[in-house]
Motif scaffolding. Structure first.
Motif, PDB file in Angstrom:
ATOM      1  N   GLU A 212      14.049   3.170 -23.483  1.00  0.00           N
ATOM      2  CA  GLU A 212      13.117   2.236 -24.121  1.00  0.00           C
ATOM      3  C   GLU A 212      11.767   2.337 -23.414  1.00  0.00           C
ATOM      4  OE1 GLU A 212      16.401  -1.270 -25.089  1.00  0.00           O
ATOM      5  OE2 GLU A 212      15.132  -1.382 -23.290  1.00  0.00           O
ATOM      6  N   ILE A 213      10.696   2.214 -24.192  1.00  0.00           N
ATOM      7  CA  ILE A 213       9.353   2.201 -23.619  1.00  0.00           C
ATOM      8  C   ILE A 213       8.785   0.807 -23.835  1.00  0.00           C
ATOM      9  CG2 ILE A 213       7.069   3.257 -23.650  1.00  0.00           C
ATOM     10  CD1 ILE A 213       8.454   5.736 -24.929  1.00  0.00           C
ATOM     11  N   TRP A 214       8.706   0.055 -22.734  1.00  0.00           N
ATOM     12  CA  TRP A 214       8.253  -1.333 -22.780  1.00  0.00           C
ATOM     13  C   TRP A 214       6.755  -1.421 -22.547  1.00  0.00           C
ATOM     14  CZ3 TRP A 214      11.112  -6.233 -22.066  1.00  0.00           C
ATOM     15  CH2 TRP A 214      12.484  -6.113 -22.363  1.00  0.00           C
ATOM     16  N   PRO A 215       6.092  -2.377 -23.193  1.00  0.00           N
ATOM     17  CA  PRO A 215       4.693  -2.640 -22.839  1.00  0.00           C
ATOM     18  C   PRO A 215       4.627  -3.281 -21.456  1.00  0.00           C
ATOM     19  CG  PRO A 215       5.477  -4.272 -24.398  1.00  0.00           C
ATOM     20  CD  PRO A 215       6.575  -3.262 -24.271  1.00  0.00           C
ATOM     21  N   GLY A 216       3.543  -3.015 -20.752  1.00  0.00           N
ATOM     22  CA  GLY A 216       3.387  -3.581 -19.418  1.00  0.00           C
ATOM     23  C   GLY A 216       3.314  -5.102 -19.445  1.00  0.00           C
ATOM     24  N   GLY A 217       3.732  -5.714 -18.345  1.00  0.00           N
ATOM     25  CA  GLY A 217       3.597  -7.149 -18.182  1.00  0.00           C
ATOM     26  C   GLY A 217       4.773  -7.976 -18.634  1.00  0.00           C
ATOM     27  N   LEU A 218       5.844  -7.351 -19.142  1.00  0.00           N
ATOM     28  CA  LEU A 218       6.970  -8.118 -19.669  1.00  0.00           C
ATOM     29  C   LEU A 218       8.242  -7.983 -18.845  1.00  0.00           C
ATOM     30  CD1 LEU A 218       6.604  -7.552 -23.522  1.00  0.00           C
ATOM     31  CD2 LEU A 218       5.997  -9.579 -22.206  1.00  0.00           C
ATOM     32  N   LEU A 219       8.343  -6.939 -18.045  1.00  0.00           N
ATOM     33  CA  LEU A 219       9.558  -6.715 -17.264  1.00  0.00           C
ATOM     34  C   LEU A 219       9.452  -7.379 -15.902  1.00  0.00           C
ATOM     35  CD1 LEU A 219      10.230  -2.992 -18.181  1.00  0.00           C
ATOM     36  CD2 LEU A 219      11.749  -4.908 -18.675  1.00  0.00           C
ATOM     37  N   ARG A 220      10.574  -7.842 -15.397  1.00  0.00           N
ATOM     38  CA  ARG A 220      10.600  -8.507 -14.098  1.00  0.00           C
ATOM     39  C   ARG A 220      10.635  -7.476 -12.973  1.00  0.00           C
ATOM     40  NH1 ARG A 220      15.302 -13.020 -15.487  1.00  0.00           N
ATOM     41  NH2 ARG A 220      14.095 -14.192 -17.037  1.00  0.00           N
ATOM     42  N   ALA A 221       9.849  -7.721 -11.954  1.00  0.00           N
ATOM     43  CA  ALA A 221       9.835  -6.842 -10.784  1.00  0.00           C
ATOM     44  C   ALA A 221      11.082  -7.073  -9.945  1.00  0.00           C
ATOM     45  CB  ALA A 221       8.585  -7.093  -9.952  1.00  0.00           C
ATOM     46  N   ARG A 222      11.627  -5.980  -9.404  1.00  0.00           N
ATOM     47  CA  ARG A 222      12.821  -6.087  -8.571  1.00  0.00           C
ATOM     48  C   ARG A 222      12.519  -5.888  -7.093  1.00  0.00           C
ATOM     49  NH1 ARG A 222      15.827  -2.306 -13.047  1.00  0.00           N
ATOM     50  NH2 ARG A 222      16.090  -3.930 -14.611  1.00  0.00           N
ATOM     51  N   SER A 223      11.265  -5.620  -6.784  1.00  0.00           N
ATOM     52  CA  SER A 223      10.830  -5.464  -5.395  1.00  0.00           C
ATOM     53  C   SER A 223       9.320  -5.601  -5.364  1.00  0.00           C
ATOM     54  CB  SER A 223      11.237  -4.092  -4.847  1.00  0.00           C
ATOM     55  OG  SER A 223      10.523  -3.064  -5.521  1.00  0.00           O
ATOM     56  N   ASN A 224       8.753  -5.727  -4.184  1.00  0.00           N
ATOM     57  CA  ASN A 224       7.296  -5.793  -4.065  1.00  0.00           C
ATOM     58  C   ASN A 224       6.653  -4.511  -4.576  1.00  0.00           C
ATOM     59  OD1 ASN A 224       7.369  -8.358  -2.995  1.00  0.00           O
ATOM     60  ND2 ASN A 224       7.403  -7.656  -0.877  1.00  0.00           N
ATOM     61  N   HIS A 225       7.315  -3.385  -4.322  1.00  0.00           N
ATOM     62  CA  HIS A 225       6.796  -2.096  -4.801  1.00  0.00           C
ATOM     63  C   HIS A 225       6.757  -2.088  -6.323  1.00  0.00           C
ATOM     64  CE1 HIS A 225       7.244   2.246  -5.928  1.00  0.00           C
ATOM     65  NE2 HIS A 225       6.254   2.345  -5.060  1.00  0.00           N
ATOM     66  N   ASP A 226       7.867  -2.556  -6.953  1.00  0.00           N
ATOM     67  CA  ASP A 226       7.898  -2.648  -8.414  1.00  0.00           C
ATOM     68  C   ASP A 226       6.793  -3.569  -8.926  1.00  0.00           C
ATOM     69  OD1 ASP A 226      10.026  -0.960  -8.692  1.00  0.00           O
ATOM     70  OD2 ASP A 226      11.495  -2.494  -9.196  1.00  0.00           O
ATOM     71  N   ALA A 227       6.611  -4.692  -8.251  1.00  0.00           N
ATOM     72  CA  ALA A 227       5.630  -5.681  -8.705  1.00  0.00           C
ATOM     73  C   ALA A 227       4.234  -5.081  -8.750  1.00  0.00           C
ATOM     74  CB  ALA A 227       5.653  -6.904  -7.791  1.00  0.00           C
ATOM     75  N   ARG A 228       3.874  -4.315  -7.739  1.00  0.00           N
ATOM     76  CA  ARG A 228       2.540  -3.692  -7.705  1.00  0.00           C
ATOM     77  C   ARG A 228       2.381  -2.705  -8.854  1.00  0.00           C
ATOM     78  NH1 ARG A 228       3.682  -3.692  -2.161  1.00  0.00           N
ATOM     79  NH2 ARG A 228       4.323  -1.504  -2.231  1.00  0.00           N
ATOM     80  N   LEU A 229       3.398  -1.894  -9.082  1.00  0.00           N
ATOM     81  CA  LEU A 229       3.305  -0.886 -10.135  1.00  0.00           C
ATOM     82  C   LEU A 229       3.335  -1.519 -11.527  1.00  0.00           C
ATOM     83  CD1 LEU A 229       5.643   1.872  -8.672  1.00  0.00           C
ATOM     84  CD2 LEU A 229       3.144   1.923  -8.805  1.00  0.00           C
ATOM     85  N   LEU A 230       4.208  -2.491 -11.723  1.00  0.00           N
ATOM     86  CA  LEU A 230       4.316  -3.118 -13.037  1.00  0.00           C
ATOM     87  C   LEU A 230       3.048  -3.872 -13.404  1.00  0.00           C
ATOM     88  CD1 LEU A 230       7.988  -4.476 -13.040  1.00  0.00           C
ATOM     89  CD2 LEU A 230       7.129  -2.387 -14.080  1.00  0.00           C
ATOM     90  N   SER A 231       2.352  -4.403 -12.397  1.00  0.00           N
ATOM     91  CA  SER A 231       1.117  -5.136 -12.674  1.00  0.00           C
ATOM     92  C   SER A 231       0.012  -4.213 -13.169  1.00  0.00           C
ATOM     93  CB  SER A 231       0.649  -5.880 -11.422  1.00  0.00           C
ATOM     94  OG  SER A 231       0.218  -4.964 -10.415  1.00  0.00           O
TER      95      SER A 231
END
Length: 269
Positions: free
Chosen positions: A15-34
């Motif tokens: 699946e290809i999700w738009p940014g800003g909707l998925l929950r971060a699972r780590s600080n590293h994920d949070a930075r990238l997802l933002s």
């Protein structure tokens, strides 16, 4: 970063999700997802595979190119990035050729099951639209028509003093298989599970037109929902918006009574 439409791009494995909707699972994920305009997510287990950043695609797993289904996912992502946000994607469905393997894993013969239940195989949409959020603040994905109809119905109900909550919407074939695997692990057999859950490929949720609905003061997916004001309102008004209860008592499909399960049926081409 340009505005990204609230659109889920669906491929058989990713699946290809738009940014800003998925929950971060780590600080590293949070930075990238933002920073990401899109996130590639593996369907079978929800693993994040890559993020589309302003400067290009960043893999989040080793050997991204070896991931099953990565080629069609990259083609779909490139097409999305090249298309202006204001242009709606064409309606379409994913092929069903991978589904037989999932049914074989459960020992289910698709033709025999369809003949016995009167249910039919339902393909997944190639695109799904954000219809809001469910009770658990998860993104609610539906087809374009079902999304608009649900939002209109929910708003109209609120004007009548009725609060309708979505419990779940679209589910992939892989997700439905996971339901079976978890219940099998708890000691249930396939026949028992089939009295409550449709076989993978046969659930109306796969098509992005079905909703499980509840009310704020009612438990999720319980028969007691039929005693709520929300259910009474749905019985009177849901048909005005194209929604119908799929599994009434003594339905011919052998599925238990589900007063919470409503499906949108398009009335015009």
């Amino acid at each position: 970063m340009r505005n990204v439409p609230r659109l889920l791009i669906n491929t058989p494995d990713i699946e290809i999700w738009p940014g800003g909707l998925l929950r971060a699972r780590s600080n590293h994920d949070a930075r990238l997802l933002s920073q990401a305009s899109h996130v590639l997510r593996r369907k079978r287990d929800g693993r994040y595979l890559a993020v589309q950043l302003p400067h290009g695609l960043m893999p989040l797993v080793s050997r991204l190119q070896a991931e099953p289904g990565i080629e069609p996912a990259m083609v779909a992502l490139d097409a999305t990035l090249a298309t202006p946000a204001r242009v709606p994607p064409p309606e379409g469905e994913l092929p069903l050729h991978q589904l037989q393997q999932r049914l074989d894993q459960l020992g289910l013969h698709s033709t025999r099951y369809a003949s016995h239940t009167g249910l039919w195989l339902i393909a997944e949409p190639a695109h799904l639209h954000l219809a809001g959020f469910d009770r658990y603040r998860r993104p609610l994905w539906l087809t374009r028509g079902a999304s608009r109809a649900w939002q209109r119905m929910q708003h109209t109900a609120s004007l009548d003093g009725i609060a309708l909550e979505a419990i779940s919407g679209y589910r992939s074939h892989a997700y439905q298989l996971g339901i079976f695997e978890r219940k099998l692990a708890r000691g249930l057999d396939v026949a028992q599970i089939l009295t409550v859950n449709a076989a993978p490929g046969y659930s109306e949720h796969h098509g992005g037109n079905a909703l499980d609905i509840s009310a704020p003061d009612a438990p999720a997916a319980e028969e007691s929902f039929e005693h709520t004001a929300a259910f009474s309102w749905l019985q009177r008004r849901a048909g005005d918006f194209g929604f119908h209860m799929s599994y009434p008592r003594d339905n011919p499909h052998g599925i238990v009574y589900e007063p919470w399960h409503w499906c949108f049926r398009r009335t015009t081409p």
